[in-house]
Design an enzyme around this catalytic site. Structure first.
Site, PDB file in Angstrom:
ATOM      1  N   ILE A 155       0.836  -1.197   0.000  1.00 60.21           N
ATOM      2  CA  ILE A 155       0.000   0.000   0.000  1.00 60.21           C
ATOM      3  C   ILE A 155       0.871   1.247   0.000  1.00 60.21           C
ATOM      4  O   ILE A 155       0.612   2.205  -0.739  1.00 60.21           O
ATOM      5  CB  ILE A 155      -0.970  -0.021   1.194  1.00 60.21           C
ATOM      6  CG1 ILE A 155      -1.968  -1.174   1.053  1.00 60.21           C
ATOM      7  CG2 ILE A 155      -1.715   1.309   1.305  1.00 60.21           C
ATOM      8  CD1 ILE A 155      -2.889  -1.351   2.242  1.00 60.21           C
ATOM      9  N   ARG A 236      -3.950   0.988  11.281  1.00 58.00           N
ATOM     10  CA  ARG A 236      -4.631   0.570  12.497  1.00 58.00           C
ATOM     11  C   ARG A 236      -4.320   1.566  13.607  1.00 58.00           C
ATOM     12  O   ARG A 236      -3.186   2.015  13.763  1.00 58.00           O
ATOM     13  CB  ARG A 236      -4.192  -0.839  12.938  1.00 58.00           C
ATOM     14  CG  ARG A 236      -4.641  -1.979  12.035  1.00 58.00           C
ATOM     15  CD  ARG A 236      -6.143  -2.157  12.021  1.00 58.00           C
ATOM     16  NE  ARG A 236      -6.566  -3.295  11.215  1.00 58.00           N
ATOM     17  CZ  ARG A 236      -6.797  -3.254   9.920  1.00 58.00           C
ATOM     18  NH1 ARG A 236      -6.635  -2.116   9.252  1.00 58.00           N
ATOM     19  NH2 ARG A 236      -7.181  -4.350   9.276  1.00 58.00           N
ATOM     20  N   GLU A 265     -14.079   0.504  17.228  1.00 59.30           N
ATOM     21  CA  GLU A 265     -14.813   0.470  15.958  1.00 59.30           C
ATOM     22  C   GLU A 265     -15.930  -0.562  16.038  1.00 59.30           C
ATOM     23  O   GLU A 265     -15.697  -1.665  16.551  1.00 59.30           O
ATOM     24  CB  GLU A 265     -13.865   0.133  14.797  1.00 59.30           C
ATOM     25  CG  GLU A 265     -12.788   1.184  14.555  1.00 59.30           C
ATOM     26  CD  GLU A 265     -11.930   0.885  13.328  1.00 59.30           C
ATOM     27  OE1 GLU A 265     -12.223  -0.119  12.633  1.00 59.30           O
ATOM     28  OE2 GLU A 265     -10.990   1.646  13.055  1.00 59.30           O
ATOM     29  N   HIS A 285     -13.301   4.125   8.798  1.00 56.29           N
ATOM     30  CA  HIS A 285     -12.639   2.898   8.335  1.00 56.29           C
ATOM     31  C   HIS A 285     -13.222   2.425   6.996  1.00 56.29           C
ATOM     32  O   HIS A 285     -13.738   1.313   6.867  1.00 56.29           O
ATOM     33  CB  HIS A 285     -12.736   1.779   9.373  1.00 56.29           C
ATOM     34  CG  HIS A 285     -11.631   0.778   9.229  1.00 56.29           C
ATOM     35  ND1 HIS A 285     -11.211  -0.024  10.246  1.00 56.29           N
ATOM     36  CD2 HIS A 285     -10.829   0.455   8.160  1.00 56.29           C
ATOM     37  CE1 HIS A 285     -10.220  -0.818   9.843  1.00 56.29           C
ATOM     38  NE2 HIS A 285      -9.980  -0.530   8.573  1.00 56.29           N
TER      39      HIS A 285
END
Length: 324
Positions: A155, A236, A265, A285
């Site tokens: 990523i 995270r 979450e 998220h």
């Protein structure tokens, strides 16, 4: 097989092309989110296969012990939310494709969207316009500025490509192995951790959450950042030491944070100190939450179910469960 899919909040999956891979199975989709394990156990009593929507629902020993018919948990990517020893003890196979060859383009794109939004004050400018006040401040261009990428993974490398297209310089920090790989690839690696945080206009975090990386971002790291810098986290929340980011923002280093992840979450408290902070822009998220990304991910999950049903399971995390 009786397949139960959890946490498909917007009933998205049945409308994606990959869903056809479950033809022939008895599929139940749950579109709510249940925290109470007793309620969850009751609704999953007939489940032979449990499909997880990323990390939305933990699979605990208590839950597994109350699901006598469960034989397979099928999901994708990392599994800190799954009690693997408990799966093994209860004869439940966990299959998870770690997709080592493909980045999450959705997460990389959202990261870039948050960087643009933070540097150009897009949410604040929109709010000012809607309130009838026209412009509210002056943003920063990206060209010529330094993007720091912490973590040398798929990523992060995708984000680096976007940065270069916008004319940004890219500086890297990572584990010792990650820094070595970055250097071998001809990338620019900071001379030290402190130099990395001090040099960057934007720092974007791209590290997997594991015991060794929990709390890896410290108050000292934030203190090294410039007052006008931006800290971005689409990985995270647990990678940051508890409370450190709020304290850093209150101290003015960094000047702003752009977040897609939180310690709790789903986060539904409007007074959460990060979500409500005036120097934070945040999303709930959604890094991987695109139709394209979900179709790709769940195709893998369904293939794991079909492989299990055919007697040849793949991507086994606890293969000792499989009797053949």
């Amino acid at each position: 097989m009786k397949v139960h899919i959890l946490d498909d909040w917007f009933d998205t999956l049945r409308g994606l092309p990959s869903f056809a891979r479950l033809d022939g199975h008895d599929v139940t989709i749950w579109t709510d989110h249940v925290v109470d394990e007793d309620v969850l156990s009751e609704r999953l009593q007939e489940a032979e296969v449990l499909v997880l929507f990323r990390e939305r629902t933990p699979v605990t020993a208590g839950l597994l012990e109350n699901l006598p018919k469960l034989r397979l948990v099928s999901q994708r990517s990392v599994y800190p939310h799954v009690d693997v020893p408990a799966c093994t003890a209860n004869g439940v196979l966990l299959c998870s494709n770690m997709h080592s060859d493909t980045p999450s383009h959705g997460a990389a794109e959202l990261t870039w969207g948050l960087i643009l939004a933070a540097m150009r004050q897009i949410p604040q400018q929109m709010a000012s316009l809607r309130a009838g006040r026209w412009q509210m401040g002056v943003g920063k261009s990206l060209r010529g500025r330094m993007l720091g990428l912490y973590g040398y993974g798929r990523i992060a490398r995708a984000v680096a490509g976007y940065a270069r297209a916008f004319g940004m310089e890219v500086l890297w920090w990572a584990s010792e192995d990650g820094r070595a790989r970055a250097s071998a690839d001809g990338e620019r690696v900071a001379e030290s951790r402190e130099a990395f945080f001090a040099a960057c206009d934007v720092v974007s975090l791209h590290v997997r959450l594991k015991p060794v990386t929990r709390g890896i971002i410290t108050p000292a790291d934030f203190a090294a950042m410039a007052p006008g810098s931006v800290f971005v986290n689409t990985s995270r929340a647990g990678l940051v030491q508890p409370g450190a980011l709020v304290e850093a923002l209150n101290a003015g280093r960094p000047g702003m944070a752009a977040l897609d992840v939180f310690d709790t979450e789903p986060l539904t408290d409007p007074d959460d100190p990060l979500a409500s902070h005036p120097n934070v822009i945040a999303t709930p998220h959604i890094g991987y939450v695109t139709e394209d990304e979900l179709d790709l991910q769940f195709a893998d999950i369904y293939d794991q179910i079909n492989a299990y049903a055919a007697g040849a399971p793949v991507h086994m995390i606890n293969p000792e469960v499989w009797k053949g």
